[in-house]
Every structure is written in C-alpha cells, then in structure tokens.
Design a protein around this motif. Sequence first.
Motif, PDB file in Angstrom:
ATOM      1  N   GLY A  67       2.782   1.952  -3.252  1.00  6.66           N
ATOM      2  CA  GLY A  67       1.879   2.469  -4.275  1.00  6.66           C
ATOM      3  C   GLY A  67       1.745   3.987  -4.203  1.00  6.66           C
ATOM      4  O   GLY A  67       1.472   4.638  -5.208  1.00  6.66           O
ATOM      5  N   LYS A  68       1.938   4.546  -3.012  1.00  3.96           N
ATOM      6  CA  LYS A  68       1.810   6.006  -2.849  1.00  3.96           C
ATOM      7  C   LYS A  68       3.152   6.668  -2.563  1.00  3.96           C
ATOM      8  O   LYS A  68       3.194   7.818  -2.145  1.00  3.96           O
ATOM      9  N   GLN A  69       4.207   5.915  -2.783  1.00  2.00           N
ATOM     10  CA  GLN A  69       5.575   6.382  -2.501  1.00  2.00           C
ATOM     11  C   GLN A  69       5.690   6.921  -1.081  1.00  2.00           C
ATOM     12  O   GLN A  69       6.288   7.965  -0.842  1.00  2.00           O
ATOM     13  N   ILE A  70       5.058   6.213  -0.166  1.00  3.75           N
ATOM     14  CA  ILE A  70       5.141   6.622   1.236  1.00  3.75           C
ATOM     15  C   ILE A  70       6.161   5.744   1.939  1.00  3.75           C
ATOM     16  O   ILE A  70       6.208   4.528   1.725  1.00  3.75           O
ATOM     17  N   PRO A 110      -0.343  12.624   1.983  1.00  6.27           N
ATOM     18  CA  PRO A 110      -0.051  12.823   0.567  1.00  6.27           C
ATOM     19  C   PRO A 110       1.160  12.008   0.113  1.00  6.27           C
ATOM     20  O   PRO A 110       1.967  11.577   0.936  1.00  6.27           O
ATOM     21  N   GLU A 111       1.299  11.829  -1.180  1.00  5.46           N
ATOM     22  CA  GLU A 111       2.416  11.053  -1.749  1.00  5.46           C
ATOM     23  C   GLU A 111       3.749  11.559  -1.225  1.00  5.46           C
ATOM     24  O   GLU A 111       3.902  12.747  -0.976  1.00  5.46           O
ATOM     25  N   LYS A 112       4.653  10.620  -1.063  1.00  8.24           N
ATOM     26  CA  LYS A 112       6.023  10.888  -0.584  1.00  8.24           C
ATOM     27  C   LYS A 112       6.088  11.268   0.899  1.00  8.24           C
ATOM     28  O   LYS A 112       7.113  11.725   1.393  1.00  8.24           O
ATOM     29  N   ILE A 144      -1.832   5.874   5.686  1.00 11.69           N
ATOM     30  CA  ILE A 144      -1.351   5.930   4.291  1.00 11.69           C
ATOM     31  C   ILE A 144      -2.334   6.727   3.424  1.00 11.69           C
ATOM     32  O   ILE A 144      -1.952   7.585   2.635  1.00 11.69           O
ATOM     33  N   ILE A 145      -3.628   6.457   3.626  1.00  9.76           N
ATOM     34  CA  ILE A 145      -4.649   7.128   2.808  1.00  9.76           C
ATOM     35  C   ILE A 145      -4.644   8.636   3.033  1.00  9.76           C
ATOM     36  O   ILE A 145      -4.714   9.415   2.082  1.00  9.76           O
ATOM     37  N   GLN A 176       0.839  -1.210   0.000  1.00 12.57           N
ATOM     38  CA  GLN A 176       0.000   0.000   0.000  1.00 12.57           C
ATOM     39  C   GLN A 176       0.872   1.256   0.000  1.00 12.57           C
ATOM     40  O   GLN A 176       0.600   2.223  -0.699  1.00 12.57           O
ATOM     41  N   THR A 209     -11.656   7.095  -1.599  1.00 13.83           N
ATOM     42  CA  THR A 209     -10.599   6.153  -1.244  1.00 13.83           C
ATOM     43  C   THR A 209     -11.200   4.814  -0.818  1.00 13.83           C
ATOM     44  O   THR A 209     -10.495   3.930  -0.353  1.00 13.83           O
TER      45      THR A 209
END
Length: 261
Positions: A129-132, A167-169, A163-164, A126, A217
């Motif tokens: 997928g969001k570059q977290i 924001p990305e990164k 995660i949701i 997960q 989401t």
Amino acid sequence: VEIVGAPILNEVGRLKGTVLVFHDITDFKRLDQMRKDFVANVSHELKTPVTSIRGFAETLLDGAMNDPDIHRQFLTTIFTESKRLQALIQDLLELSELENDELRLQTEKIDLAMLFKDIQPFLDKQATGKQIQLSSTISENLIMTGDTNRMKQVLLNLINNAIIYTPEKGEVDFTIHGTDDMIEIKVSDTGIGIPEEEKSRIFERFYRVDKARSRNTGGTGLGLAIVKHIVEAHNGRIELNSELEQGTTFKLTFPKCQTNK
Ligand code: ADP
C-alpha cells in the motif's frame, strides 16, 4: 528531600540535640508525576474522539442528514473515530493487565519462521500500500518458549511502525537469526529515524515524537510500551538504534529454547 526532625532531651528534660532524618523522595515524586501525566494523557486521548463523534452526530441530527454526500462523509468520520476509541481502550486494558502482572502468558514452543509466515500476508499488504519493499531473512528451526499471540503482536507492532514511519518507496527489513543460546530479531527501516534525545522516551506510554503525525496514522501511542512489557515478560531485551532521516533498527534478543537441537 523530605526532612523529619525529633529533639533529644537529657535526664532533666533539657534539649541535648536533634535528630534529623533526610528522605530522598525523588523517586516518589517522579512516580507521582508520571501517574498524574498518565491520567491527564488518557483523559485527553479519550476526549478527542468523543468530542468529534458527538459533534458530527449532532450536526447530522440538526439537518446535515438531508445531504447524502455530507451524510456519508460524517458517518465515515464517526466510524473512524469510534474505531480509534476502541483501539485506545483495548490498548489501555492490555497495558493495565501487563503492568499489574495479570497477563498470563500461554507459553508453548514457538517456531519463529512459522510465526512470521502467519503474519506475512498482512504485512505484505501494508507494505505494498505504501510501495515499501519488505524483505526478510529468516533462519529455519529457531525455537523459543513463549506466547504465540503475544509474540505475533510484538512483531506486527514493530514492522507496522517501520512501515508507518518510513516514507513511500522506502525499505523495511526483517531478520531472525540464532547465536549459541540466543535468538535475535531485527526490524530495520529506511525511515524518518528518532532524534537522539527522544530515544529513551519512546517506550513510555503515550510518548510520540510527532503527536499529530502518529494520530493521523491511527496510532494510540501505547504500542511500544506494550511491546516492551511483552518482550520483558519473555525474558527478552529490546534495543534501539536510529539515525535521523536515515532509519531505525529495533533489535530483540530472547533466550533460545534449550531442548531444541
Ligand atoms: P504510535 O501509536 O504513536 O506509533 P508507539 O508506541 O508504537 O506509538 O510508538 C511511539 C513513537 O515512537 C511513535 O509515535 C514514533 O514517534 C516513534 N517510532 C516508533 N517506531 C518508529 C520507527 N520505526 N521510526 C521512527 N519513529 C518511530
């Protein structure tokens, strides 16, 4: 306030006075309003996907089926919406079991480090997928008494939310550590945060800070209500710290299993 009155008569039947009883019905009214809101919310949440499924199916039957691209696109929407419906029904049934104390915990000794290992691959996916960046600091040999699947559900829910709503990164950090007699679990993120005035409400059924965002989401709005019930069924506590635009930390505290050294 609800007032009930009764006359007090003397020996010859003449009015001597009156007794007035004041009932404070604030709690009753509040519960009644919550029940009404809940029914209205459930109906609305169920109606939205059903309307969409019906509309797309009808359009397909009316001829849209002949265009393969539209056909596929519509079927994908029908599939997504039916999954949402299924998730919602499952969460509702679960919440109802929890609220009626019908949920039997299958308790055993849980090694929390092992439990996290089980769910980590899914969470890594997960996050990637969001570059977290998902990091974890986990003390070994922390044992609690509880229901393994329910505890997995709690952690999955909180980390997934982190995660949701980041924001990305961004970053999500997960820690488990022990004190003398307690176990502390923290899920922190660098996400959008929760406004001060909403903090006390996000554990309510269907309460969302941003309705549209949460629906997109795939959330049902029931996750945190379920988490809170499960945590409390384990004699635990859940606390929340959040700063708007800075991030959120959920802290769980559970009694340590005392037989463990
Ligand atoms: P949902 O399915 O909407 O995510 P939840 O019960 O899990 O339902 O969460 C309720 C609401 O709390 C969310 O809609 C969101 O507004 C807020 N929320 C939960 N976790 C976080 C978080 N880590 N950061 C910011 N907001 C959050």
